[in-house]
Scaffold this active site. Structure first.
Site, PDB file in Angstrom:
ATOM      1  NE  ARG A  55      40.556  25.846 -22.669  1.00  0.00           N
ATOM      2  CZ  ARG A  55      39.877  26.123 -23.788  1.00  0.00           C
ATOM      3  NH1 ARG A  55      40.524  26.292 -24.899  1.00  0.00           N
ATOM      4  NH2 ARG A  55      38.564  26.268 -23.780  1.00  0.00           N
ATOM      5  CB  THR A  56      39.816  21.672 -17.082  1.00  0.00           C
ATOM      6  OG1 THR A  56      40.062  23.069 -17.233  1.00  0.00           O
ATOM      7  CG2 THR A  56      40.168  21.241 -15.683  1.00  0.00           C
ATOM      8  CE  LYS A  83      16.942   8.419 -15.105  1.00  0.00           C
ATOM      9  NZ  LYS A  83      17.487   7.112 -14.712  1.00  0.00           N
ATOM     10  NE  ARG A 105      35.562  23.278 -15.240  1.00  0.00           N
ATOM     11  CZ  ARG A 105      36.206  23.920 -16.218  1.00  0.00           C
ATOM     12  NH1 ARG A 105      35.593  24.185 -17.349  1.00  0.00           N
ATOM     13  NH2 ARG A 105      37.453  24.281 -16.064  1.00  0.00           N
ATOM     14  CG  HIS A 133      40.230  26.528 -12.865  1.00  0.00           C
ATOM     15  ND1 HIS A 133      40.666  25.224 -12.748  1.00  0.00           N
ATOM     16  CD2 HIS A 133      39.913  26.701 -14.181  1.00  0.00           C
ATOM     17  CE1 HIS A 133      40.602  24.637 -13.932  1.00  0.00           C
ATOM     18  NE2 HIS A 133      40.156  25.500 -14.817  1.00  0.00           N
TER      19      HIS A 133
HETATM   20  N1   CP Z   1      40.886  26.988 -18.780  1.00  0.00           N
HETATM   21  C1   CP Z   1      39.807  26.200 -18.682  1.00  0.00           C
HETATM   22  O1   CP Z   1      39.345  25.884 -17.577  1.00  0.00           O
HETATM   23  O2   CP Z   1      39.309  25.788 -19.893  1.00  0.00           O
HETATM   24  P1   CP Z   1      38.094  24.759 -20.046  1.00  0.00           P
HETATM   25  O3   CP Z   1      36.861  25.448 -19.545  1.00  0.00           O
HETATM   26  O4   CP Z   1      38.032  24.433 -21.520  1.00  0.00           O
HETATM   27  O5   CP Z   1      38.411  23.552 -19.213  1.00  0.00           O
END
Ligand code: CP
Length: 309
Positions: A55-56, A83, A105, A133
């Site tokens: 999603r993100t 590496k 991320r 998040h």
């Molecule tokens: N909600 C969320 O962060 O989903 P993903 O891990 O798929 O990005």
């Protein structure tokens, strides 16, 4: 807005509302036959994801493309990270190519703070370890506002793996800042220390947390972050904490149920709740694009009423 979005704490109450209001205009762009505006033309955005994401990552990329940014996804599995290159070296090498923003991320809490210190580019936290998040909390607030008009005074019950959840931390910061009454429930083994200092209430019983709730937010059991047995079995977890239609009946009749995804169906949530009339789970996903467009736009220095030209 500050240079970076690392935490909900980087945003004042007014700035949160500015993001949510700008996202309303951004959502309208997604309803046009041509879903593109030139707002971020000439800006370069790098999506650097060390952890899996559906999603993100996808919604950031769609958001960037709708705003006409030049967008680049670093495939960490096919990069020199394999590496042994460190995060700092990877970031400084990307930085040498002069991007305007880096969306990160990472599995380590605080990884985005490291980038913030060493990079000129604006850094957006797309999830750092068990820490935060922030764009998830913003899209959750946008979705709640769509259904309930305002957040102040709502009872929001957050249920599940509280210990490992960055979604929880960002949502608690945001929802309490906007005046919601936040309740939590989950196994005692999955309660983070210091919960009592966050201005929320905890109940070991899901039924009490959900009683009269306007919003029920389910959290995923994060088995990938567990190194021991936090509960006897998944079946037992579902029996005690899983969200069923029967449990939902304790909430207000117009309750909405949310989940950030990915879901463990039959563990934290029953399929007939996830796919049923209370569910706004796919609306959360759709709203992720508009909210991330708003964040990208405002961080780039935009003004709310110029967003959709
Ligand atoms: N909600 C969320 O962060 O989903 P993903 O891990 O798929 O990005």
């Amino acid at each position: 807005m500050k240079k970076d979005l690392l935490s909900i704490n980087d945003l004042s109450r007014d700035e949160i509302y500015r993001v949510l209001d700008t996202a309303v205009a951004m959502r309208e762009i997604g309803e046009r036959p041509i879903k593109k505006v030139p707002t971020l033309r000439g800006k370069t955005v790098v999506n650097l994801f060390y952890e899996p994401s559906t999603r993100t990552r996808t919604s950031f990329e769609i958001a960037e493309k709708r705003l006409s940014a030049d967008t680049l996804n670093i495939a960490v599995q096919a990069s020199s990270v394999q590496k042994g290159e460190t995060l700092a070296d990877t970031a400084m090498n990307i930085e040498a190519m002069a991007p305007d923003m880096i969306v990160l991320r990472h599995q380590s809490s605080g990884a985005c703070h490291l980038l913030s210190r060493i990079c000129r580019s604006r850094i957006i936290n797309a999830g750092d370890g068990m820490h935060e998040h922030p764009t998830q909390a913003l899209l959750d607030a946008f979705t709640i506002r769509q259904h309930k008009q305002q957040i102040e005074g709502l009872k929001v019950a957050i249920v599940g793996d509280l210990l490992h959840s960055r979604v929880l931390r960002s949502n608690v910061l945001l929802l309490t800042k906007l005046g919601a009454e936040v309740w939590m429930s989950g196994p005692q083994t999955l309660v983070p220390r210091g919960l009592d200092q966050l201005g929320v209430r905890f109940s070991p019983t899901v039924d009490e947390a959900v009683e009269g709730a306007d919003v029920v937010m389910m959290l995923r059991i994060q088995q990938e972050r567990m190194q021991g047995a936090y509960f006897p079995s998944l079946r037992e977890y579902y029996n005690v904490f899983g969200m069923t239609v029967e449990r939902m009946r304790r909430a207000k009749p117009d309750v909405i149920v949310m989940h950030p995804g990915p879901m463990n169906r039959g563990v934290e949530i029953a399929s007939d709740v996830a796919d049923g009339p209370y569910s706004v789970i796919l609306e959360q996903v759709a709203n992720g694009v508009a909210v991330r467009m708003a964040v990208l736009y405002l961080l780039a220095g935009g003004v709310e009423d110029e967003a959709v030209a």
